[in-house]
Write a protein that holds these residues in place. Structure first.
Motif, short mmCIF file in Angstrom:
data_model
loop_
_atom_site.label_atom_id
_atom_site.label_comp_id
_atom_site.label_asym_id
_atom_site.label_seq_id
_atom_site.Cartn_x
_atom_site.Cartn_y
_atom_site.Cartn_z
N GLN A 267 0.82 -1.22 0.00
CA GLN A 267 0.00 0.00 0.00
C GLN A 267 0.85 1.27 0.00
O GLN A 267 0.40 2.32 -0.45
N ASP A 268 2.10 1.19 0.49
CA ASP A 268 2.98 2.36 0.55
C ASP A 268 3.97 2.43 -0.60
O ASP A 268 4.70 3.42 -0.74
N ALA A 269 4.05 1.39 -1.42
CA ALA A 269 5.02 1.35 -2.51
C ALA A 269 4.64 2.36 -3.59
O ALA A 269 3.53 2.31 -4.12
N PRO A 270 5.56 3.27 -3.93
CA PRO A 270 5.23 4.29 -4.94
C PRO A 270 5.26 3.72 -6.35
O PRO A 270 6.01 2.79 -6.65
N ASP A 271 4.45 4.30 -7.21
CA ASP A 271 4.43 3.92 -8.62
C ASP A 271 5.65 4.50 -9.33
O ASP A 271 6.17 5.54 -8.94
N ARG A 272 6.11 3.80 -10.37
CA ARG A 272 7.19 4.22 -11.26
C ARG A 272 8.55 4.37 -10.58
O ARG A 272 9.43 5.03 -11.11
N GLU A 273 8.72 3.79 -9.41
CA GLU A 273 10.02 3.79 -8.75
C GLU A 273 10.39 2.34 -8.47
O GLU A 273 9.53 1.48 -8.30
N GLY B 16 -0.81 -8.33 3.15
CA GLY B 16 -1.54 -7.94 4.35
C GLY B 16 -1.98 -6.49 4.31
O GLY B 16 -2.86 -6.10 5.07
N THR B 17 -1.36 -5.68 3.45
CA THR B 17 -1.77 -4.28 3.31
C THR B 17 -2.45 -4.02 1.98
O THR B 17 -3.15 -3.03 1.82
N GLY B 18 -2.23 -4.89 1.01
CA GLY B 18 -2.81 -4.73 -0.31
C GLY B 18 -2.31 -5.79 -1.26
O GLY B 18 -1.55 -6.68 -0.87
N THR B 19 -2.75 -5.69 -2.49
CA THR B 19 -2.34 -6.65 -3.52
C THR B 19 -1.74 -5.89 -4.71
O THR B 19 -2.05 -4.73 -4.93
N ILE B 20 -0.91 -6.61 -5.44
CA ILE B 20 -0.31 -6.07 -6.66
C ILE B 20 -0.23 -7.23 -7.66
O ILE B 20 -0.04 -8.38 -7.25
N THR B 21 -0.39 -6.92 -8.92
CA THR B 21 -0.26 -7.94 -9.96
C THR B 21 1.20 -8.02 -10.38
O THR B 21 1.84 -7.00 -10.60
N VAL B 22 1.70 -9.23 -10.49
CA VAL B 22 3.06 -9.49 -10.95
C VAL B 22 2.92 -10.25 -12.26
O VAL B 22 2.19 -11.25 -12.33
N LEU B 23 3.60 -9.78 -13.31
CA LEU B 23 3.41 -10.35 -14.64
C LEU B 23 4.76 -10.64 -15.29
O LEU B 23 5.60 -9.76 -15.41
N TRP B 24 4.94 -11.91 -15.67
CA TRP B 24 6.14 -12.32 -16.39
C TRP B 24 5.73 -12.58 -17.84
O TRP B 24 5.04 -13.55 -18.13
N THR C 22 11.24 -7.49 -7.01
CA THR C 22 11.80 -6.16 -7.18
C THR C 22 11.52 -5.70 -8.61
O THR C 22 11.78 -6.44 -9.56
N GLY C 23 10.98 -4.50 -8.74
CA GLY C 23 10.69 -3.94 -10.05
C GLY C 23 10.00 -2.60 -9.91
O GLY C 23 9.91 -2.04 -8.81
N ARG C 24 9.52 -2.08 -11.02
CA ARG C 24 8.81 -0.80 -11.03
C ARG C 24 7.32 -1.06 -11.17
O ARG C 24 6.90 -1.84 -12.02
N ILE C 25 6.54 -0.36 -10.38
CA ILE C 25 5.08 -0.52 -10.42
C ILE C 25 4.52 0.43 -11.47
O ILE C 25 4.80 1.62 -11.46
N GLY C 26 3.75 -0.13 -12.38
CA GLY C 26 3.02 0.66 -13.36
C GLY C 26 1.54 0.47 -13.13
O GLY C 26 1.12 -0.54 -12.56
N THR D 184 0.74 -3.00 -11.40
CA THR D 184 1.41 -4.18 -11.95
C THR D 184 2.91 -3.97 -11.98
O THR D 184 3.39 -2.89 -12.29
N ILE D 185 3.64 -5.05 -11.67
CA ILE D 185 5.09 -5.08 -11.86
C ILE D 185 5.34 -6.08 -12.98
O ILE D 185 4.99 -7.25 -12.86
#
Length: 121
Positions: free
Chosen positions: A39-45, A74-82, A100-104, A111-112
Motif C-alpha cells: 500500500q505504501d510502494a510508490p508507482d514508477r520507482e 496484508g496491506t494490499g495486492t499487486i499484480t506481478v506479470l512475467w 523487485t521492479g517498477r510498479i506501473g 502491476t510489476i
C-alpha cells in the motif's frame, strides 16, 4: 432459522478473524524483511515488496504467453506479470515471494512487469 443464521454469522466471524491474523502475520514478515508494504510502494520507482501469491494464472497478452500472479502482503495486492513465460518453477498459489521492479498502473491495476524475484521459505 435463527440457529442457521447464528452459525453463518459465527462462521463469517471466524473467517474474518483468520483473515485479519493472516494479514498481521504477513505485515510482520514484510517489516522484518525490510520491504515496503504494497500500500505504501510508490508507482514508477524501483521497489521491493514481499508477500504470498494468492493466484497464479496463464494469461496470454497479444499472442504472447504471460504468467500473471496476485501478490498479497496484508496491506494490499499487486499484480506481478512475467511476459513470455508459461510457468516458472516454484511459482504457485500460497508461495511466499519477494519481487523487485517498477510498479506501473494499467487500467487501474498496479502491476510489476518481469520483476526479479526470490522465493521465500
Amino acid at each position: 432459522m435463527g440457529t442457521t443464521s447464528g452459525r453463518l454469522r459465527s462462521g463469517i466471524q471466524q473467517w474474518a478473524s483468520h483473515a485479519r491474523a493472516e494479514a498481521m502475520d504477513l505485515q510482520r514478515d514484510v517489516a522484518k524483511a525490510g520491504c515496503l508494504p504494497i500500500q505504501d510502494a510508490p508507482d514508477r520507482e524501483l521497489v521491493t515488496v514481499q508477500g504470498t501469491l494468492k493466484t497464479v494464472t496463464l494469461r496470454p497478452r497479444g499472442g504472447v504467453p504471460a504468467l500473471e500472479a496476485e501478490l498479497y502482503d496484508g496491506t494490499g495486492t499487486i499484480t506481478v506479470l512475467w511476459l513470455g513465460r508459461r510457468r516458472i518453477a516454484g511459482i504457485f498459489p500460497g508461495r511466499s515471494i519477494r519481487v523487485t521492479g517498477r510498479i506501473g498502473v494499467h487500467g487501474g491495476v498496479r502491476t510489476i512487469y518481469n520483476p526479479r524475484y526470490d522465493l521465500r521459505y
